[in-house]
Design a protein around this motif. Structure first.
Motif, PDB file in Angstrom:
ATOM      1  N   LEU A 188       0.854  -1.185   0.000  1.00 43.52           N
ATOM      2  CA  LEU A 188       0.000   0.000   0.000  1.00 43.52           C
ATOM      3  C   LEU A 188       0.887   1.230   0.000  1.00 43.52           C
ATOM      4  CD1 LEU A 188      -2.902   1.277   0.464  1.00 43.52           C
ATOM      5  CD2 LEU A 188      -2.319   1.242   2.906  1.00 43.52           C
ATOM      6  N   ARG A 200       5.831   2.987   1.438  1.00 51.10           N
ATOM      7  CA  ARG A 200       5.054   1.799   1.073  1.00 51.10           C
ATOM      8  C   ARG A 200       5.085   0.810   2.224  1.00 51.10           C
ATOM      9  NH1 ARG A 200       5.978  -3.370  -1.369  1.00 51.10           N
ATOM     10  NH2 ARG A 200       4.254  -3.989  -2.765  1.00 51.10           N
ATOM     11  N   PHE A 248      -4.038  -4.340   5.997  1.00 55.27           N
ATOM     12  CA  PHE A 248      -3.984  -3.133   5.177  1.00 55.27           C
ATOM     13  C   PHE A 248      -5.250  -2.293   5.329  1.00 55.27           C
ATOM     14  CE2 PHE A 248      -0.889  -5.851   3.002  1.00 55.27           C
ATOM     15  CZ  PHE A 248       0.166  -4.967   2.836  1.00 55.27           C
ATOM     16  N   ILE A 290      -5.661   1.625   6.539  1.00 54.59           N
ATOM     17  CA  ILE A 290      -6.362   2.669   5.780  1.00 54.59           C
ATOM     18  C   ILE A 290      -7.376   3.380   6.671  1.00 54.59           C
ATOM     19  CG2 ILE A 290      -7.986   3.042   3.876  1.00 54.59           C
ATOM     20  CD1 ILE A 290      -6.515   0.656   2.462  1.00 54.59           C
ATOM     21  N   THR A 350      -3.979   3.474  -3.227  1.00 55.83           N
ATOM     22  CA  THR A 350      -3.770   2.235  -3.972  1.00 55.83           C
ATOM     23  C   THR A 350      -2.514   2.378  -4.824  1.00 55.83           C
ATOM     24  OG1 THR A 350      -6.152   1.856  -4.056  1.00 55.83           O
ATOM     25  CG2 THR A 350      -4.798   0.674  -5.666  1.00 55.83           C
ATOM     26  N   VAL A 391      -4.925  -4.596  -2.636  1.00 52.91           N
ATOM     27  CA  VAL A 391      -5.404  -3.572  -1.711  1.00 52.91           C
ATOM     28  C   VAL A 391      -5.926  -2.387  -2.504  1.00 52.91           C
ATOM     29  CG1 VAL A 391      -4.843  -2.127   0.264  1.00 52.91           C
ATOM     30  CG2 VAL A 391      -3.709  -4.352  -0.016  1.00 52.91           C
ATOM     31  N   VAL A 421      -7.875   1.112  -1.955  1.00 53.15           N
ATOM     32  CA  VAL A 421      -8.292   2.059  -0.923  1.00 53.15           C
ATOM     33  C   VAL A 421      -9.755   2.433  -1.073  1.00 53.15           C
ATOM     34  CG1 VAL A 421      -7.935   4.404  -0.044  1.00 53.15           C
ATOM     35  CG2 VAL A 421      -5.965   2.955  -0.578  1.00 53.15           C
TER      36      VAL A 421
END
Length: 360
Positions: free
Chosen positions: A74, A105, A248, A252, A301, A353, A355
């Motif tokens: 991510l 990241r 993840f 977020i 993302t 992943v 977002v």
């Protein structure tokens, strides 16, 4: 800031999880291509690069368009604010008081870009601190107290031993046993790792360089150091049950609630501390200095223009930071570069992943 030890220029989790694991794009690309050729001691070894890339493919499959290790990730962004406390250790401009941008990241170890998040899997954080081409510092850290291997060969052997046996979901026990018998340094490191269980998520994890480097000041004095990012927040939301991207998605949601911050601590070695073996910890009483605050403000993302296309090469260093002779550093730099070149020429598919798909 007095009485700091200095060395002069000439001075000297889970066993399965560990085995399985381990700006503008144009501006970053210009830095990457130049830095690899400049910094890498292993750059001439085409056979070594091919061997490692083939090993990742054997264990994980093609994974087209993704990193060959730490494939699931991510992108994040924010800034680093130096407090000036490192200025007499390193002449790097980013350690002067003030702020510089950060591209980063978060990742999980291993080469499966769509793996289900496992609470015990080693977690990574790669950062590009500062401006590309203007003394940028790149660092790739893990949430482990030590690294499982102390040589490129050890890493490669562990990679092959981690291959999952179809139908079992586990590596071959005989391969694991043979690997640990051949690499007692990894067996000892894994014992240390198992005594340090991970936090709930990325947000409450401490990330460490594990390899040693030198900070170099204006007088040319080289100080051997390791560094760590220690979270200011002392908790993280637990992953939701049944969510394949639980770690993840929790990160977020946590970032949506406000910035996340880590103190950058620089730990100074004493004579006799290991500088070329990342499986060995330094004593807990070594002096650590808080040199600034990392603040992450947004997640995205992985896509063109963010951390997806950044090579977090540990040998992209600003003037004022130099590598030690740890053999893992040049090997990491070389394999990261080979993976970077390979994946940039491969077709891309959506990362696991997303977002925009994470609900409240």
């Amino acid at each position: 800031m007095t009485n700091r030890p200095r060395w002069g220029v000439n001075a000297a989790v889970n066993r399965r999880s560990v085995l399985v694991g381990l700006g503008a794009v144009g501006a970053f690309l210009a830095v990457d291509l130049g830095a690899v050729a400049y910094a890498n001691k292993w750059i001439g070894s085409d056979s070594a690069r091919t061997t490692f890339l083939n090993g990742f493919r054997t264990v994980n499959g093609p994974q087209l368009g993704f990193r060959k290790n730490h494939a699931k990730g991510l992108a994040v962004s924010g800034y680093f604010e130096s407090n000036g406390n490192a200025a007499d250790l390193s002449r790097a401009a980013l350690f002067r008081p003030g702020q510089v941008p950060v591209v980063g990241r978060f990742s999980l170890s291993g080469g499966d870009a769509h793996v289900t998040d496992a609470p015990g899997a080693p977690r990574g954080l790669g950062l590009a601190i500062g401006f590309p081409g203007r003394g940028q510092w790149r660092t790739a850290m893990l949430n482990l107290p030590v690294f499982p291997d102390n040589s490129p060969r050890g890493f490669y052997d562990r990679l092959l031993a981690s291959k999952i046996v179809p139908g079992t979901g586990q590596p071959d026990p005989a391969a694991t046993k043979a690997f640990l018998a051949a690499h007692p340094e990894t067996a000892a490191a894994m014992d240390i790792i198992k005594k340090h269980p991970p936090g709930k998520g990325f947000g409450d994890s401490t990330f460490r360089s594990l390899n040693a480097f030198y900070f170099v000041n204006d007088a040319g004095v080289r100080t051997p150091v390791r560094w760590s990012l220690v979270p200011q927040q002392n908790s993280a939301p637990a992953p939701r049950s049944g969510n394949a991207n639980g770690l993840f998605d929790a990160l977020i949601r946590q970032l949506r609630g406000g910035p996340l911050r880590w103190h950058l601590l620089v730990t100074i070695a004493q004579p006799g501390d290991p500088l070329t073996d990342a499986t060995l910890p330094w004593p807990d009483d070594r002096q650590s200095i808080d040199v600034g605050l990392l603040t992450l403000t947004a997640a995205a993302t992985e896509a063109p223009g963010n951390a997806r296309d950044v090579n977090f090469d540990p040998l992209v260093l600003p003037d004022g930071i130099e590598p030690s002779d740890d053999p893992l550093l040049s090997a990491r730099s070389d394999i990261y570069a080979a993976s970077y070149r390979q994946r940039t020429g491969e077709p891309k598919s959506p990362p696991a992943v997303q977002v925009s798909e994470v609900g409240p």
